[in-house]
Design a protein around this motif. Structure first.
Motif, PDB file in Angstrom:
ATOM      1  N   SER A   1       3.850  24.706  14.643  1.00 36.26           N
ATOM      2  CA  SER A   1       2.983  23.612  14.256  1.00 36.26           C
ATOM      3  C   SER A   1       3.298  23.660  12.743  1.00 36.26           C
ATOM      4  CB  SER A   1       1.607  23.889  14.581  1.00 36.26           C
ATOM      5  OG  SER A   1       1.120  23.249  15.771  1.00 36.26           O
TER       6      SER A   1
ATOM      7  N   LYS B   1       0.782  17.085  26.403  1.00 31.78           N
ATOM      8  CA  LYS B   1       2.137  17.526  26.613  1.00 31.78           C
ATOM      9  C   LYS B   1       2.879  16.638  27.231  1.00 31.78           C
ATOM     10  CE  LYS B   1       0.840  22.388  25.756  1.00 31.78           C
ATOM     11  NZ  LYS B   1       0.377  23.472  26.739  1.00 31.78           N
TER      12      LYS B   1
ATOM     13  N   ALA C   1      -1.680  15.154  19.351  1.00 29.89           N
ATOM     14  CA  ALA C   1      -1.267  16.572  19.352  1.00 29.89           C
ATOM     15  C   ALA C   1      -1.787  17.789  20.357  1.00 29.89           C
ATOM     16  CB  ALA C   1      -2.038  17.255  17.931  1.00 29.89           C
TER      17      ALA C   1
ATOM     18  N   SER D   1       7.396  21.646  19.909  1.00 30.28           N
ATOM     19  CA  SER D   1       6.881  21.752  21.364  1.00 30.28           C
ATOM     20  C   SER D   1       6.798  23.218  21.798  1.00 30.28           C
ATOM     21  CB  SER D   1       8.138  21.129  22.125  1.00 30.28           C
ATOM     22  OG  SER D   1       7.795  21.375  23.628  1.00 30.28           O
TER      23      SER D   1
ATOM     24  N   LEU E   1       5.211  16.805  16.327  1.00 31.07           N
ATOM     25  CA  LEU E   1       4.064  17.164  17.567  1.00 31.07           C
ATOM     26  C   LEU E   1       4.968  17.600  18.700  1.00 31.07           C
ATOM     27  CD1 LEU E   1       1.664  14.195  16.716  1.00 31.07           C
ATOM     28  CD2 LEU E   1       1.354  16.823  16.067  1.00 31.07           C
TER      29      LEU E   1
ATOM     30  N   LYS F   1      -2.399  21.529  18.336  1.00 36.01           N
ATOM     31  CA  LYS F   1      -1.345  21.483  18.995  1.00 36.01           C
ATOM     32  C   LYS F   1      -1.128  23.034  19.598  1.00 36.01           C
ATOM     33  CE  LYS F   1       2.854  21.188  17.513  1.00 36.01           C
ATOM     34  NZ  LYS F   1       3.579  22.348  18.332  1.00 36.01           N
ATOM     35  N   SER F   2      -0.428  23.233  20.927  1.00 40.19           N
ATOM     36  CA  SER F   2      -0.143  24.654  21.135  1.00 40.19           C
ATOM     37  C   SER F   2       0.953  25.184  20.294  1.00 40.19           C
ATOM     38  CB  SER F   2       0.176  24.529  22.600  1.00 40.19           C
ATOM     39  OG  SER F   2       1.657  23.736  22.695  1.00 40.19           O
ATOM     40  N   HIS F   3       0.973  26.355  19.827  1.00 41.12           N
ATOM     41  CA  HIS F   3       1.802  26.843  18.887  1.00 41.12           C
ATOM     42  C   HIS F   3       1.590  28.383  18.751  1.00 41.12           C
ATOM     43  CE1 HIS F   3      -1.830  26.411  16.400  1.00 41.12           C
ATOM     44  NE2 HIS F   3      -1.327  27.402  15.776  1.00 41.12           N
TER      45      HIS F   3
END
Lengths: 246, 284
Positions: A83, A107, A104, A79, B169, A163-165
């Motif tokens: 990723s 949030k 993905a 989270s 995810l 996906k935020s990473h």
């Protein structure tokens, strides 16, 4: 290496009496592609799974940007920081490609009431852009269980990218993938590096690794036996012995 | 006409009960074989709230849902490490524990005598109760349909298809499971409350394992992960024994034939239409 973003310190892991990792210490540099290679059973996937918290180490510590992350759960790491893709192809069999990308991107979708009252919305363009980045051309309504092996690899790569990473982990991104898709994935990864991504990958395909990796770590029997640039690695006698069998 | 109204009310109640079961099984991939226990907990909660504490019907039914939800939260927290067949076994065990409590907590549940009561004036007739329950059934249907179509519904689908990928995810799959079971049990509790006022009598035998076969038949016939299928199958499965009732058979044979008909429905569907009428997901 200098200016490490990810520091791995003395990681040990055993399964029963078998030592999978024997005191691995590494530093992963930011904004570079680092590849971990090694023969089967060398501990690459175990290390990968420990870094992404799918497995817990027996001892040792992991620091990301100086903060210890070794005690976090896998979903917390995913989270906030990493990723990842998996060695085996994984997709949500009964969800559409569009749903995969939305999952993905989202949030707040695990928040039941928020999801009912004020759901996050993502335009078609952002989804199509994500698929275009990896070169996946399939109708958005295609189900995850209905697409081919190579297309699933591309889909999971697209999910990992959108996906935020802060760091991307790719577990054998081109294993079992057709040659033209390998080219596509290599191009995507190079594009991502140019955009400032930090990528750590495991791969068996030496040609692929030499072509795209800035730094290569070679593992054998749960230990790091060599590390350096592609040129240094392909001429390293220890690597030729344990990895290429020469 | 009263007979027709009672059958229609029963269809509505079993629709909510089956849809809430499909919510955990078909939409989320969680095998909760204790679903009937939550149905029973709802029925007893509503009966006790109404008869002992004089709480109005609508509130008693709401309490039934909330009570079932709270107990389910406790159950799923205890079963944190379990999944698949193991979760199914644990929830089945839970069902027997609850059934045993219904039988033995005589001071509270009336034991084998059950709890007998009358409905308040505004829902005294079968037709007025049908309208009352229809309103609640439509509300539940709207809410559940909206839930499965929402982004949260997609998270449930992802949980069903690949939990590890969902966690990668950044989603906390355990919390998602808790929410799925809680929502499912809430509606089972509401259905239980409605059932108690429908029968005006609450007895442990109404919440035995045979009821699980009924809702399993509905979900398998309609299809896993299908709201439309559950609606259609609820009509068929609830009406099936009513049709048998009018067959020229001895009364001692009718009961076993009803049970047999459910088994037959499940076997035929599994053989010839494994996804049910409108199922989106294969049975694993």
């Amino acid at each position: 290496m200098t200016s490490s973003i990810l520091d791995i310190k003395a990681i040990h892991k055993s399964f029963g009496g078998n030592k999978a990792l024997n005191g691995i210490s590494l530093g992963i540099e930011a904004k570079k592609i680092t590849a971990i290679i090694g023969p089967n059973g060398s501990g690459k996937s175990t290390l990968f799974n420990i870094l992404t918290r799918v497995l817990k180490q027996d001892s040792g510590e992991i620091f990301f940007k100086g903060t210890e992350i070794s005690k976090k759960e896998d979903f917390q790491i995913s989270s906030e920081i990493f990723s990842r893709t998996f060695q085996e192809t994984r997709a949500f069999g009964y969800l559409s490609i569009e749903d995969h990308i939305k999952l993905a991107l989202a949030k707040e979708d695990s928040n039941f009431f928020r999801s009912l009252i004020k759901p996050e919305r993502f335009g078609k363009k952002i989804i199509l852009d994500a698929l275009a980045l990896v070169g996946l051309e399939k109708p958005l309504e295609s189900l995850g269980g209905d697409i081919s092996y190579g297309q699933t690899k591309l889909l999971t790569l697209a999910m990992a990218v959108v996906k935020s990473h802060e760091m991307l982990f790719l577990d054998e991104p081109v294993a079992g993938v057709a040659p033209f898709l390998r080219q596509q994935i290599a191009k995507t990864l190079q594009k991502l590096r140019q955009a400032g991504e930090t990528i750590l990958l495991i791969e068996h395909d030496m040609n692929f690794v030499v072509r795209i990796a800035d730094f290569i770590v070679v593992m054998d029997a749960g230990e790091v036996v060599a590390q350096g640039s592609a040129d240094e690695i392909v001429n390293d006698k220890e690597v030729l012995r344990c990895y290429l069998g020469r | 006409m009263n007979y027709l109204w009672t059958v229609c009310t029963q269809i509505g109640i079993f629709l909510i009960l089956s849809l809430s079961f499909n919510f955990s099984l078909g939409f989320s991939g969680l095998i909760n074989l204790g679903h009937i226990a939550f149905f029973g907990l709802g029925a007893y909660m509503a009966s006790i709230a109404y008869t002992v504490y004089g709480i109005p019907v609508i509130l008693a039914i709401l309490f039934a849902g909330v009570f079932a939800m709270l107990i389910s939260m406790l159950l799923i927290s205890l079963c944190r490490k379990l999944e698949g067949d193991y979760l199914a076994l644990a929830t089945l065990g839970f069902h027997f524990v609850i059934y045993s409590l219904f039988l033995n907590l005589e001071g509270l549940t009336g034991g084998t005598r059950g709890i007998v009561f009358t409905r308040p004036e505004f829902i005294k007739s079968e037709f007025s109760y049908l309208l009352f329950s229809l309103l609640i059934v439509l509300l539940c249907l709207f809410f559940l349909k909206r839930a499965v179509d929402s982004p949260f519904g997609k998270v449930l689908g992802a949980l069903r298809d690949d939990e590890q990928l969902l966690r990668s995810l950044g989603k906390n799959s355990f919390i998602v499971k808790v929410k799925a079971i809680c929502i499912s049990s809430f509606f089972a509790g509401i259905a239980g409350g409605l059932y108690a006022f429908y029968l005006k009598y609450t007895h442990p035998d109404f919440f035995f394992l045979a009821e699980l076969v009924v809702i399993l038949s509905i979900v398998i016939m309609g299809g896993l992960g299908s709201v439309r299928g559950t609606i259609v199958a609820s009509f068929i499965v609830v009406l099936l024994p009513e049709v048998i009732r009018f067959l020229p058979l001895h009364s001692s044979v009718i009961g076993p034939i009803r049970q047999l008909s459910y088994a037959l429905v499940i076997i035929l569907i599994l053989l010839f239409k494994p996804r049910g009428f409108f199922g989106k997901v294969d049975l694993k």
